[in-house]
Design a protein around this motif. Sequence first.
Motif, PDB file in Angstrom:
ATOM      1  N   LEU A  40      12.136  25.869 -37.880  1.00  0.00           N
ATOM      2  CA  LEU A  40      11.795  25.519 -36.494  1.00  0.00           C
ATOM      3  C   LEU A  40      10.283  25.422 -36.319  1.00  0.00           C
ATOM      4  CD1 LEU A  40      14.248  27.849 -34.552  1.00  0.00           C
ATOM      5  CD2 LEU A  40      14.424  25.381 -34.786  1.00  0.00           C
ATOM      6  N   ASP A  41       9.860  24.435 -35.554  1.00  0.00           N
ATOM      7  CA  ASP A  41       8.444  24.302 -35.201  1.00  0.00           C
ATOM      8  C   ASP A  41       8.209  25.069 -33.903  1.00  0.00           C
ATOM      9  OD1 ASP A  41       5.919  23.596 -34.453  1.00  0.00           O
ATOM     10  OD2 ASP A  41       6.280  21.432 -34.347  1.00  0.00           O
ATOM     11  N   PRO A  42       7.430  26.159 -33.941  1.00  0.00           N
ATOM     12  CA  PRO A  42       7.226  26.962 -32.720  1.00  0.00           C
ATOM     13  C   PRO A  42       6.545  26.179 -31.594  1.00  0.00           C
ATOM     14  CG  PRO A  42       5.791  27.726 -34.509  1.00  0.00           C
ATOM     15  CD  PRO A  42       6.722  26.721 -35.100  1.00  0.00           C
ATOM     16  N   GLN A  43       5.846  25.082 -31.932  1.00  0.00           N
ATOM     17  CA  GLN A  43       5.162  24.278 -30.908  1.00  0.00           C
ATOM     18  C   GLN A  43       6.056  23.167 -30.344  1.00  0.00           C
ATOM     19  OE1 GLN A  43       2.262  25.511 -30.018  1.00  0.00           O
ATOM     20  NE2 GLN A  43       2.504  26.974 -31.697  1.00  0.00           N
ATOM     21  N   ALA A  44       7.235  22.951 -30.939  1.00  0.00           N
ATOM     22  CA  ALA A  44       8.105  21.847 -30.509  1.00  0.00           C
ATOM     23  C   ALA A  44       8.646  22.116 -29.108  1.00  0.00           C
ATOM     24  CB  ALA A  44       9.258  21.685 -31.485  1.00  0.00           C
ATOM     25  N   PRO A  45       8.871  21.049 -28.325  1.00  0.00           N
ATOM     26  CA  PRO A  45       9.486  21.235 -27.000  1.00  0.00           C
ATOM     27  C   PRO A  45      10.912  21.764 -27.158  1.00  0.00           C
ATOM     28  CG  PRO A  45       9.365  18.901 -27.566  1.00  0.00           C
ATOM     29  CD  PRO A  45       8.603  19.637 -28.615  1.00  0.00           C
ATOM     30  N   PRO A  46      11.487  22.315 -26.086  1.00  0.00           N
ATOM     31  CA  PRO A  46      12.843  22.869 -26.183  1.00  0.00           C
ATOM     32  C   PRO A  46      13.850  21.820 -26.657  1.00  0.00           C
ATOM     33  CG  PRO A  46      11.833  23.447 -24.074  1.00  0.00           C
ATOM     34  CD  PRO A  46      10.920  22.460 -24.732  1.00  0.00           C
ATOM     35  N   ALA A  47      14.752  22.244 -27.554  1.00  0.00           N
ATOM     36  CA  ALA A  47      15.807  21.348 -28.040  1.00  0.00           C
ATOM     37  C   ALA A  47      16.819  21.095 -26.915  1.00  0.00           C
ATOM     38  CB  ALA A  47      16.492  21.975 -29.240  1.00  0.00           C
ATOM     39  N   LEU A  48      17.573  19.988 -27.045  1.00  0.00           N
ATOM     40  CA  LEU A  48      18.516  19.621 -25.976  1.00  0.00           C
ATOM     41  C   LEU A  48      19.736  20.536 -25.932  1.00  0.00           C
ATOM     42  CD1 LEU A  48      18.643  15.703 -25.890  1.00  0.00           C
ATOM     43  CD2 LEU A  48      17.229  17.285 -24.592  1.00  0.00           C
ATOM     44  N   ARG A  49      20.192  20.990 -27.105  1.00  0.00           N
ATOM     45  CA  ARG A  49      21.402  21.808 -27.126  1.00  0.00           C
ATOM     46  C   ARG A  49      21.037  23.267 -26.910  1.00  0.00           C
ATOM     47  NH1 ARG A  49      25.777  18.885 -29.185  1.00  0.00           N
ATOM     48  NH2 ARG A  49      26.977  20.404 -28.006  1.00  0.00           N
ATOM     49  N   VAL A  50      21.453  23.818 -25.770  1.00  0.00           N
ATOM     50  CA  VAL A  50      21.179  25.220 -25.453  1.00  0.00           C
ATOM     51  C   VAL A  50      22.486  25.925 -25.105  1.00  0.00           C
ATOM     52  CG1 VAL A  50      18.871  24.660 -24.566  1.00  0.00           C
ATOM     53  CG2 VAL A  50      20.786  24.863 -22.970  1.00  0.00           C
ATOM     54  N   SER A  51      22.468  27.239 -25.122  1.00  0.00           N
ATOM     55  CA  SER A  51      23.624  28.041 -24.713  1.00  0.00           C
ATOM     56  C   SER A  51      23.182  29.087 -23.715  1.00  0.00           C
ATOM     57  CB  SER A  51      24.256  28.733 -25.929  1.00  0.00           C
ATOM     58  OG  SER A  51      24.848  27.801 -26.796  1.00  0.00           O
ATOM     59  N   ALA A  52      24.085  29.389 -22.777  1.00  0.00           N
ATOM     60  CA  ALA A  52      23.863  30.507 -21.855  1.00  0.00           C
ATOM     61  C   ALA A  52      24.476  31.737 -22.517  1.00  0.00           C
ATOM     62  CB  ALA A  52      24.522  30.220 -20.509  1.00  0.00           C
ATOM     63  N   ILE A  53      23.633  32.623 -23.017  1.00  0.00           N
ATOM     64  CA  ILE A  53      24.112  33.808 -23.747  1.00  0.00           C
ATOM     65  C   ILE A  53      24.301  34.957 -22.764  1.00  0.00           C
ATOM     66  CG2 ILE A  53      23.467  35.523 -25.496  1.00  0.00           C
ATOM     67  CD1 ILE A  53      24.346  32.792 -26.617  1.00  0.00           C
ATOM     68  N   ASN A  54      25.537  35.459 -22.693  1.00  0.00           N
ATOM     69  CA  ASN A  54      25.832  36.518 -21.722  1.00  0.00           C
ATOM     70  C   ASN A  54      25.599  37.912 -22.313  1.00  0.00           C
ATOM     71  OD1 ASN A  54      28.109  37.143 -23.289  1.00  0.00           O
ATOM     72  ND2 ASN A  54      29.552  36.155 -21.914  1.00  0.00           N
ATOM     73  N   GLY A  55      25.845  38.920 -21.494  1.00  0.00           N
ATOM     74  CA  GLY A  55      25.570  40.301 -21.890  1.00  0.00           C
ATOM     75  C   GLY A  55      26.366  40.744 -23.099  1.00  0.00           C
ATOM     76  N   ALA A  56      27.616  40.282 -23.215  1.00  0.00           N
ATOM     77  CA  ALA A  56      28.459  40.669 -24.344  1.00  0.00           C
ATOM     78  C   ALA A  56      27.892  40.123 -25.652  1.00  0.00           C
ATOM     79  CB  ALA A  56      29.889  40.159 -24.131  1.00  0.00           C
ATOM     80  N   SER A  57      27.498  38.852 -25.647  1.00  0.00           N
ATOM     81  CA  SER A  57      26.925  38.246 -26.859  1.00  0.00           C
ATOM     82  C   SER A  57      25.582  38.877 -27.193  1.00  0.00           C
ATOM     83  CB  SER A  57      26.771  36.736 -26.674  1.00  0.00           C
ATOM     84  OG  SER A  57      28.033  36.118 -26.548  1.00  0.00           O
ATOM     85  N   GLU A  58      24.819  39.239 -26.168  1.00  0.00           N
ATOM     86  CA  GLU A  58      23.539  39.922 -26.393  1.00  0.00           C
ATOM     87  C   GLU A  58      23.761  41.239 -27.128  1.00  0.00           C
ATOM     88  OE1 GLU A  58      20.059  42.177 -23.838  1.00  0.00           O
ATOM     89  OE2 GLU A  58      21.185  40.603 -22.807  1.00  0.00           O
ATOM     90  N   LYS A  59      24.800  41.992 -26.717  1.00  0.00           N
ATOM     91  CA  LYS A  59      25.117  43.256 -27.385  1.00  0.00           C
ATOM     92  C   LYS A  59      25.442  43.023 -28.861  1.00  0.00           C
ATOM     93  CE  LYS A  59      26.984  46.041 -23.541  1.00  0.00           C
ATOM     94  NZ  LYS A  59      26.314  47.334 -23.751  1.00  0.00           N
ATOM     95  N   LEU A  60      26.234  41.972 -29.131  1.00  0.00           N
ATOM     96  CA  LEU A  60      26.612  41.679 -30.512  1.00  0.00           C
ATOM     97  C   LEU A  60      25.384  41.292 -31.341  1.00  0.00           C
ATOM     98  CD1 LEU A  60      28.690  41.146 -32.766  1.00  0.00           C
ATOM     99  CD2 LEU A  60      28.875  38.805 -31.907  1.00  0.00           C
ATOM    100  N   LEU A  61      24.565  40.373 -30.811  1.00  0.00           N
ATOM    101  CA  LEU A  61      23.389  39.905 -31.552  1.00  0.00           C
ATOM    102  C   LEU A  61      22.374  41.033 -31.760  1.00  0.00           C
ATOM    103  CD1 LEU A  61      23.069  36.437 -29.775  1.00  0.00           C
ATOM    104  CD2 LEU A  61      23.752  36.818 -32.154  1.00  0.00           C
ATOM    105  N   THR A  62      22.338  41.990 -30.837  1.00  0.00           N
ATOM    106  CA  THR A  62      21.483  43.179 -31.008  1.00  0.00           C
ATOM    107  C   THR A  62      21.997  44.029 -32.160  1.00  0.00           C
ATOM    108  OG1 THR A  62      20.949  43.182 -28.642  1.00  0.00           O
ATOM    109  CG2 THR A  62      20.549  45.220 -29.845  1.00  0.00           C
ATOM    110  N   ARG A  63      23.328  44.248 -32.198  1.00  0.00           N
ATOM    111  CA  ARG A  63      23.943  45.025 -33.284  1.00  0.00           C
ATOM    112  C   ARG A  63      23.692  44.373 -34.647  1.00  0.00           C
ATOM    113  NH1 ARG A  63      28.164  48.807 -32.799  1.00  0.00           N
ATOM    114  NH2 ARG A  63      27.879  49.938 -30.844  1.00  0.00           N
ATOM    115  N   LEU A  64      23.657  43.037 -34.669  1.00  0.00           N
ATOM    116  CA  LEU A  64      23.463  42.314 -35.925  1.00  0.00           C
ATOM    117  C   LEU A  64      22.001  42.283 -36.355  1.00  0.00           C
ATOM    118  CD1 LEU A  64      25.876  39.247 -35.405  1.00  0.00           C
ATOM    119  CD2 LEU A  64      26.334  41.401 -36.598  1.00  0.00           C
ATOM    120  N   GLY A  65      21.096  42.777 -35.483  1.00  0.00           N
ATOM    121  CA  GLY A  65      19.685  42.886 -35.842  1.00  0.00           C
ATOM    122  C   GLY A  65      18.872  41.619 -35.644  1.00  0.00           C
TER     123      GLY A  65
END
Length: 399
Positions: A40-65
């Motif tokens: 990923l290019d940190p300077q690139a504009p936001p990509a078109l495909r995005v997701s709304a990540i909810n609290g449950a997915s945040e908990k999982l992604l936190t557990r996964l590090g």
Amino acid sequence: MQSVDVAIVGGGMVGLALACGLEGSGLRVAVLEQQAPEALDPQAPPALRVSAINGASEKLLTRLGVWPTILQRASCYHGMEVWDSDSFGRIAFDDNSFGFSHLGYIIENAVIHQALWQQAQQCNDVTLLAPAQMQQVAWGENEAFLTLKDGNMLTARLVVGADGANSWLRQQADIPLTFWDYRHHALVATIRSAEPHGAVARQVFHGDGILAFLPLNDPHLCSIVWSLPPLEAERLQQADEAAFNQALSVAFDMRLGLCQLESERQVFPLTGRYARQFAAHRLALLGDAAHTIHPLAGQGVNLGFMDAAELMHELRRLHAGGKDIGQHLYLRRYERSRKHSAALMLAGMQSFRELFAGQHPAKKLLRDVGLKLADTLPGVKPQLIRQAMGLNDLPDWLR
């Protein structure tokens, strides 16, 4: 011939989440992906495909590090607002009122994918095979045999289909699919608004369309998902920029002032899918391979992440108990749990979509009254917030 315990076909966000979640379980995992993600290019504009990540997915992604890495390019939102155009129907939420610090995050899919890929690369029990394309699969009594197009072979006690909506594995296993055309295409783009979005996710129902503005880090930038009849979506994709900007601003009731297109416009057909089985002998399906839903509530990838959370927990439990992880009998617990969650979500989205389709006066009155009651009746909003944040669908081990 390589031999593993779990072969995950599809190294997208959901497949990689499962792989990372099995690290340290004692199971050897291989992920087969057609193409490794580009840096990923940190300077690139936001990509078109995005997701709304909810609290449950945040908990999982936190557990996964991976959450600290993802957070560097995540846009937090603190409020939600839904209304019916040209009428009084409206409902609004904010995190403070319910004791939350935030309601969710808008994150580019590529950012989540890259973080999970890098994490999987560091896992001792996970082997990433990319590029890898499937040629053949044979289901044996004690293991499955996978043949790749480059001639390599692999055996696995369990094959996981995380290979997307048009799952090759699901077709090879002859698992029937219930599907329906939503008669809508989604137009996605990045938009600059005259007025700041205030970190509020907004959605308006207008005529035959559903328009969502998802706030990004820049206070004037939003990612939009505009769900429209196919011909209208195509017309707006081809329209010149000035005409598109005007149509968009009007459809959004000028809520954020004049809107300007900041990116290309892409259009995707919307189809609902529900596999009749989420598991079979030596096979488990998860994510889009098992179900796809209308994006109006932004729950597609969250549903997939909860599939991964449930399956990783179940495989760890079975392996620790000395059970055969590929037996359909043992996979039924995962299947029952996730089929139930997906069916509820699909039915809810379908009812919601039907209610908000068209301009029939009686239907319009019903939805306006419904929105008004949901906005004002005590006890309704907390339940809706918990549902939106995925807290009602959280596996026990993540609570």
